[in-house]
Scaffold this motif. Structure first.
Motif, PDB file in Angstrom:
ATOM      1  N   ASN A  76     -14.507  56.178  -0.036  1.00 53.98           N
ATOM      2  CA  ASN A  76     -14.432  54.717  -0.021  1.00 53.98           C
ATOM      3  C   ASN A  76     -15.593  54.173  -0.809  1.00 53.98           C
ATOM      4  O   ASN A  76     -16.657  54.762  -0.865  1.00 53.98           O
ATOM      5  CB  ASN A  76     -14.437  54.160   1.393  1.00 53.98           C
ATOM      6  CG  ASN A  76     -13.069  54.269   2.042  1.00 53.98           C
ATOM      7  OD1 ASN A  76     -12.947  54.526   3.222  1.00 53.98           O
ATOM      8  ND2 ASN A  76     -12.023  54.125   1.242  1.00 53.98           N
ATOM      9  N   LEU A  84     -13.818  41.359  -1.935  1.00 51.04           N
ATOM     10  CA  LEU A  84     -13.186  41.004  -0.665  1.00 51.04           C
ATOM     11  C   LEU A  84     -11.873  40.289  -0.953  1.00 51.04           C
ATOM     12  O   LEU A  84     -11.767  39.566  -1.939  1.00 51.04           O
ATOM     13  CB  LEU A  84     -14.103  40.085   0.143  1.00 51.04           C
ATOM     14  CG  LEU A  84     -15.471  40.670   0.483  1.00 51.04           C
ATOM     15  CD1 LEU A  84     -16.288  39.663   1.277  1.00 51.04           C
ATOM     16  CD2 LEU A  84     -15.322  41.953   1.264  1.00 51.04           C
ATOM     17  N   PHE A  85     -10.885  40.486  -0.080  1.00 47.77           N
ATOM     18  CA  PHE A  85      -9.603  39.834  -0.298  1.00 47.77           C
ATOM     19  C   PHE A  85      -9.707  38.379   0.141  1.00 47.77           C
ATOM     20  O   PHE A  85      -9.873  38.105   1.330  1.00 47.77           O
ATOM     21  CB  PHE A  85      -8.502  40.546   0.480  1.00 47.77           C
ATOM     22  CG  PHE A  85      -8.415  42.008   0.136  1.00 47.77           C
ATOM     23  CD1 PHE A  85      -8.194  42.403  -1.175  1.00 47.77           C
ATOM     24  CD2 PHE A  85      -8.581  42.979   1.097  1.00 47.77           C
ATOM     25  CE1 PHE A  85      -8.138  43.744  -1.506  1.00 47.77           C
ATOM     26  CE2 PHE A  85      -8.525  44.320   0.779  1.00 47.77           C
ATOM     27  CZ  PHE A  85      -8.304  44.704  -0.534  1.00 47.77           C
ATOM     28  N   HIS A  87      -7.623  36.039   0.545  1.00 49.93           N
ATOM     29  CA  HIS A  87      -6.577  35.447   1.370  1.00 49.93           C
ATOM     30  C   HIS A  87      -6.601  35.995   2.797  1.00 49.93           C
ATOM     31  O   HIS A  87      -5.803  35.588   3.628  1.00 49.93           O
ATOM     32  CB  HIS A  87      -5.213  35.683   0.740  1.00 49.93           C
ATOM     33  CG  HIS A  87      -4.885  37.147   0.536  1.00 49.93           C
ATOM     34  ND1 HIS A  87      -5.655  37.969  -0.250  1.00 49.93           N
ATOM     35  CD2 HIS A  87      -3.889  37.911   1.015  1.00 49.93           C
ATOM     36  CE1 HIS A  87      -5.134  39.175  -0.246  1.00 49.93           C
ATOM     37  NE2 HIS A  87      -4.067  39.177   0.516  1.00 49.93           N
ATOM     38  N   PHE A  96      -8.172  46.193   6.887  1.00 52.30           N
ATOM     39  CA  PHE A  96      -7.224  46.510   5.814  1.00 52.30           C
ATOM     40  C   PHE A  96      -7.006  48.009   5.622  1.00 52.30           C
ATOM     41  O   PHE A  96      -5.872  48.487   5.614  1.00 52.30           O
ATOM     42  CB  PHE A  96      -7.716  45.884   4.504  1.00 52.30           C
ATOM     43  CG  PHE A  96      -6.708  45.899   3.400  1.00 52.30           C
ATOM     44  CD1 PHE A  96      -5.867  44.826   3.204  1.00 52.30           C
ATOM     45  CD2 PHE A  96      -6.607  46.989   2.544  1.00 52.30           C
ATOM     46  CE1 PHE A  96      -4.938  44.828   2.184  1.00 52.30           C
ATOM     47  CE2 PHE A  96      -5.670  47.006   1.526  1.00 52.30           C
ATOM     48  CZ  PHE A  96      -4.835  45.916   1.346  1.00 52.30           C
ATOM     49  N   GLY A  97      -8.101  48.749   5.501  1.00 55.04           N
ATOM     50  CA  GLY A  97      -7.979  50.186   5.259  1.00 55.04           C
ATOM     51  C   GLY A  97      -7.430  50.923   6.472  1.00 55.04           C
ATOM     52  O   GLY A  97      -6.648  51.877   6.341  1.00 55.04           O
ATOM     53  N   ARG A 100      -3.697  50.794   6.758  1.00 59.94           N
ATOM     54  CA  ARG A 100      -2.986  51.687   5.832  1.00 59.94           C
ATOM     55  C   ARG A 100      -2.826  53.077   6.426  1.00 59.94           C
ATOM     56  O   ARG A 100      -1.945  53.813   6.053  1.00 59.94           O
ATOM     57  CB  ARG A 100      -3.718  51.777   4.490  1.00 59.94           C
ATOM     58  CG  ARG A 100      -3.928  50.461   3.814  1.00 59.94           C
ATOM     59  CD  ARG A 100      -2.662  49.848   3.271  1.00 59.94           C
ATOM     60  NE  ARG A 100      -1.866  49.098   4.232  1.00 59.94           N
ATOM     61  CZ  ARG A 100      -2.160  47.884   4.697  1.00 59.94           C
ATOM     62  NH1 ARG A 100      -3.255  47.281   4.310  1.00 59.94           N
ATOM     63  NH2 ARG A 100      -1.379  47.276   5.546  1.00 59.94           N
ATOM     64  N   ARG A 144     -16.281  46.975   5.568  1.00 55.31           N
ATOM     65  CA  ARG A 144     -14.940  47.395   5.187  1.00 55.31           C
ATOM     66  C   ARG A 144     -14.946  48.826   4.648  1.00 55.31           C
ATOM     67  O   ARG A 144     -14.035  49.608   4.924  1.00 55.31           O
ATOM     68  CB  ARG A 144     -14.388  46.437   4.127  1.00 55.31           C
ATOM     69  CG  ARG A 144     -12.941  46.678   3.812  1.00 55.31           C
ATOM     70  CD  ARG A 144     -12.430  45.700   2.794  1.00 55.31           C
ATOM     71  NE  ARG A 144     -13.042  45.920   1.495  1.00 55.31           N
ATOM     72  CZ  ARG A 144     -12.747  45.208   0.420  1.00 55.31           C
ATOM     73  NH1 ARG A 144     -11.889  44.213   0.500  1.00 55.31           N
ATOM     74  NH2 ARG A 144     -13.335  45.458  -0.733  1.00 55.31           N
ATOM     75  N   SER A 145     -15.994  49.174   3.871  1.00 59.05           N
ATOM     76  CA  SER A 145     -16.000  50.523   3.305  1.00 59.05           C
ATOM     77  C   SER A 145     -16.387  51.560   4.358  1.00 59.05           C
ATOM     78  O   SER A 145     -16.008  52.712   4.256  1.00 59.05           O
ATOM     79  CB  SER A 145     -16.940  50.581   2.106  1.00 59.05           C
ATOM     80  OG  SER A 145     -18.233  50.201   2.486  1.00 59.05           O
ATOM     81  N   LYS A 148     -13.346  53.116   7.540  1.00 56.63           N
ATOM     82  CA  LYS A 148     -12.451  54.272   7.545  1.00 56.63           C
ATOM     83  C   LYS A 148     -13.182  55.590   7.757  1.00 56.63           C
ATOM     84  O   LYS A 148     -12.555  56.641   7.744  1.00 56.63           O
ATOM     85  CB  LYS A 148     -11.681  54.341   6.219  1.00 56.63           C
ATOM     86  CG  LYS A 148     -10.608  53.283   6.109  1.00 56.63           C
ATOM     87  CD  LYS A 148      -9.756  53.496   4.879  1.00 56.63           C
ATOM     88  CE  LYS A 148      -8.618  54.453   5.135  1.00 56.63           C
ATOM     89  NZ  LYS A 148      -7.649  54.451   4.018  1.00 56.63           N
TER      90      LYS A 148
END
Ligand SMILES: Nc1ncnc2c1ncn2[C@@H]1O[C@H](COP(=O)(O)OP(=O)(O)OP(=O)(O)O)[C@@H](O)[C@H]1O
Ligand SMILES: [Mg+2]
Lengths: 359, 294
Positions: A76, A84-85, A87, A96-97, A100, A144-145, A148
């Motif tokens: 990652n 960053l997203f 929306h 997010f990750g 998935r 975020r990174s 996961k």
């Protein structure tokens, strides 16, 4: 664990990485250090799978990862621009990750909360990225990174936008995470202090080449080139010609009419070879009287004093015009200091204080 | 103060003269009765008879008539569905084009943009006539397909709804492409990389990141196509057949064939009222987008 084998990366005519070979070991905290544009991000992007090497190969655990797409790598990356997203809320960005990976809902929620707590973002979980500050965004990208728990975590200037205090806290946090999870970290930074603090090994890069790869202490104490010595920390460089005098000791003639300096070096220099003596300012002693028992002593005049609180740096001009920096710890109050501007002073250091470098 | 007032007054005056006044006239005609005179309706405002007498002669008869003859609601419905289907088709074709443009090398983009805008430099009517030449039984398309050996007898495309779809999609494609392109052009490529890094395939990253982030462009494009397509007149009358029922065509026939100005005006007023809904929605979308960008 990671092996760069003669990797070259070109963008059109421009060569960003020159024939670079490097091993990064498992569970290591590895720092890439170098000036802007030297190819740090490019190295990371090759590890992440967003660029393919023009030549050479990159191995992860013995396997060529060239053909593996980014979503199939247990790697990652925290992007330099955060990515960053816009929306999605902070919460959803971090989740997010995990989503998935088709994890159960409550497991995702638990992990996200854990990450929010770690990065102290609980209060902002429902906000969108454009509703938080730059430093907070950086922490979201980090969370975020990390979420996961990848095998290899790539951090591209993860702490640049944080204030000093938070930055130090996060540095220790990162080291903690690294120790507890056993994740291999590769961190990019221009901040040498940060690299020295967090990393177990540091690679200094310049223009797509590795200059030196070693532990922070070795990089600082025994740099193997003038470039590295100059890049890491403050240093005085004195150019001269070497003359072996036995026992790994050398005389360095550096200025007409001045006695030669004495230095030790494990590396051999031939008689008359051009050399550079690199001495850290804190290893230079400044006194008002001529020291009796110093290997090297030169006289000069105080040109400038930089007061840094705990330390003071004296810029001393030698008669020949060379400027040498000497650093002392301020163990006494400022008013009791004896040396001021324009004072004639002596600078001295031992033969082992400096490093003798060929180039 | 005075200057500000003039600044605001200019657009309002413009709207008043070019939109409100004609609308009031049309509204008035829609409430009148047909008459064999010039103009072909009554009453005409006559100051001698007084304003009260004038108003007493106005009624909603024509609007009631619209509900009685099923031609009208069928035409509205059919226009609506044709406009909707063409909007979706335009989106399906326009999105990949916009995406391709946004991902094209920087130096190509002005050229691609030029190619999208270029058709506007020729007359719209000529372009529709050109489509008649292409789609007719002896047209280029049939000739080409026959020559390829794909078909034995010419396909009947002209004067069917298919031709209308082709015409609308062709004409309004740029209105779809440009707002979507604008949205995609602003999209930061590292977001797609980040999505892939976090475990998305290319396709999933597209669905989860690219589509939501170009949503405003999609919505704007759809309205820009749907609103004019709903009242479209030239395309259905030139490319469509007798079976193509669109409200624009009905309107034209009421005016020029039947010379029933009051009913035609009533049709126009209802069309306008129907269009107000998507226009307001569109405005709201634009406003929300402007707010989000601040
Ligand atoms: N896609 C690209 N096309 C052309 N040149 C590129 C591309 N990406 C990077 N470069 C060039 O490669 C060199 C290395 O870039 P890179 O982003 O790796 O630098 P960096 O060490 O991360 O710098 P910084 O510390 O400023 O982030 C730069 O000179 C840059 O201009
Ligand atoms: Mg970079």
């Amino acid at each position: 664990m990671i092996r760069f084998q003669n990797v070259t990366k070109r963008f059109g005519e421009f060569t960003a990485i020159h024939d670079l070979s490097l091993d990064i070991f498992e569970k290591e905290f590895f720092a890439l250090l170098g000036p802007s544009g030297c190819g740090k991000t490019t190295m990371m992007r090759m590890l992440g799978g967003f660029e393919t090497p023009t030549e050479g190969r990159i191995e992860l655990a013995g396997q060529d990862i060239g053909p593996v797409p980014p979503n199939k790598r247990a790697v990652n990356m925290m992007f330099q621009s955060y990515a960053l997203f816009p929306h999605l809320s902070i919460w959803d960005n971090i989740a997010f990750g995990l989503r998935r990976d088709k994890l159960p809902k409550d497991q995702i929620a638990a992990r996200v909360e854990e990450m929010l707590k770690l990065t102290r973002l609980e209060k902002f979980a429902r906000r969108k990225p454009h509703q938080i500050s730059g430093g907070q965004r950086q922490r979201v990208a980090l969370a975020r990174s990390l979420a996961k728990a990848p095998k290899l975590l790539l951090l591209d200037e993860p702490l640049g936008a944080l204030d000093k205090k938070l930055r130090q806290d996060t540095q220790f946090e990162l080291m903690d995470i690294q120790e507890t999870t056993g994740t291999t970290f590769v961190i990019v930074t221009h901040d040498q202090e940060e690299a020295m603090t967090v990393a177990s090994r540091v690679a200094v890069m310049d223009e797509g080449r590795l200059m030196q790869v070693a532990t922070p202490a070795r990089i600082y104490e025994t740099p193997d080139s003038v470039y590295v010595a100059d890049f890491i920390g403050d240093v005085n460089i004195i150019q001269g010609t070497a003359k072996p005098i036995g026992d790994d000791r050398f005389h360095v003639s550096w200025n007409e009419g001045q006695p030669p300096l004495t230095a030790t070096s494990a590396k051999p220099f031939s008689d008359g070879q051009t050399c550079h003596l690199a001495i850290r300012p804190e290893k230079v002693t400044i006194t008002t009287d001529k020291p009796d028992t110093a290997d090297n002593a030169v006289q000069g005049k105080v040109h400038d004093i930089a007061y840094l609180g705990n330390l003071s740096t004296y810029h001393v001009a030698l008669p020949c015009g060379t400027m040498i920096k000497a650093q002392t710890a301020n163990t006494r109050r400022l008013s009791r200091r004896q040396i001021t501007w324009e004072d004639p002073v002596w600078l001295s250091w031992t033969a082992t204080a400096g490093v003798l470098l060929a180039e | 103060m005075m200057r500000r007032f003039t600044l605001i007054a200019v657009p309002y005056l413009w709207l008043l003269l070019l939109f409100l006044v004609p609308f009031v006239i049309v509204l008035k005609i829609s409430l009148s009765d047909t008459a064999l005179s010039i103009p072909p309706y009554t009453p005409v405002l006559d100051w001698a008879e007084g304003i009260r007498a004038f108003f007493s002669q106005l009624d909603f008869e024509n609007f009631v008539w619209l509900t009685q003859d099923d031609l009208y609601w069928k035409a509205y419905l059919s226009s609506f569905s044709i406009a909707l289907v063409s909007t979706l088709l335009t989106l399906l074709i326009g999105y990949p084009i916009a995406y391709g443009m946004a991902r094209a090398p920087e130096e190509w983009r002005p050229t691609l943009m030029m190619l999208i805008i270029l058709p506007f430099w020729t007359s719209f009517l000529i372009r529709v006539y050109a489509w008649m030449g292409i789609l007719s039984n002896e047209g280029f398309l049939n000739q080409f397909l026959l020559w390829l050996g794909l078909i034995d007898t010419p396909l009947t495309i002209l004067n069917t709804n298919t031709a209308v779809y082709i015409g609308i999609v062709y004409t309004y494609l740029p209105f779809m492409i440009l707002p979507i392109y604008a949205a995609l052009d602003r999209l930061d490529g590292s977001l797609i990389e980040a999505a892939e890094d976090l475990g998305c395939s290319r396709l999933l990253a597209f669905w989860l990141v690219v589509i939501p982030l170009s949503r405003n462009g999609i919505v704007a494009g759809c309205f820009l196509v749907f609103i004019p397509a709903l009242g479209e007149f030239v395309i259905p009358s030139l490319l469509g057949g007798s079976g193509t029922l669109m409200i624009g065509k009905v309107l034209w026939e009421e005016f020029f064939s039947n010379r029933d100005w009051p009913v035609a005006s009533a049709v126009a007023v209802v069309l306008l009222l129907i269009l107000v809904v998507p226009i307001v929605l569109f405005q709201r979308n634009q406003q929300k987008q402007a707010e989000a960008e601040q």
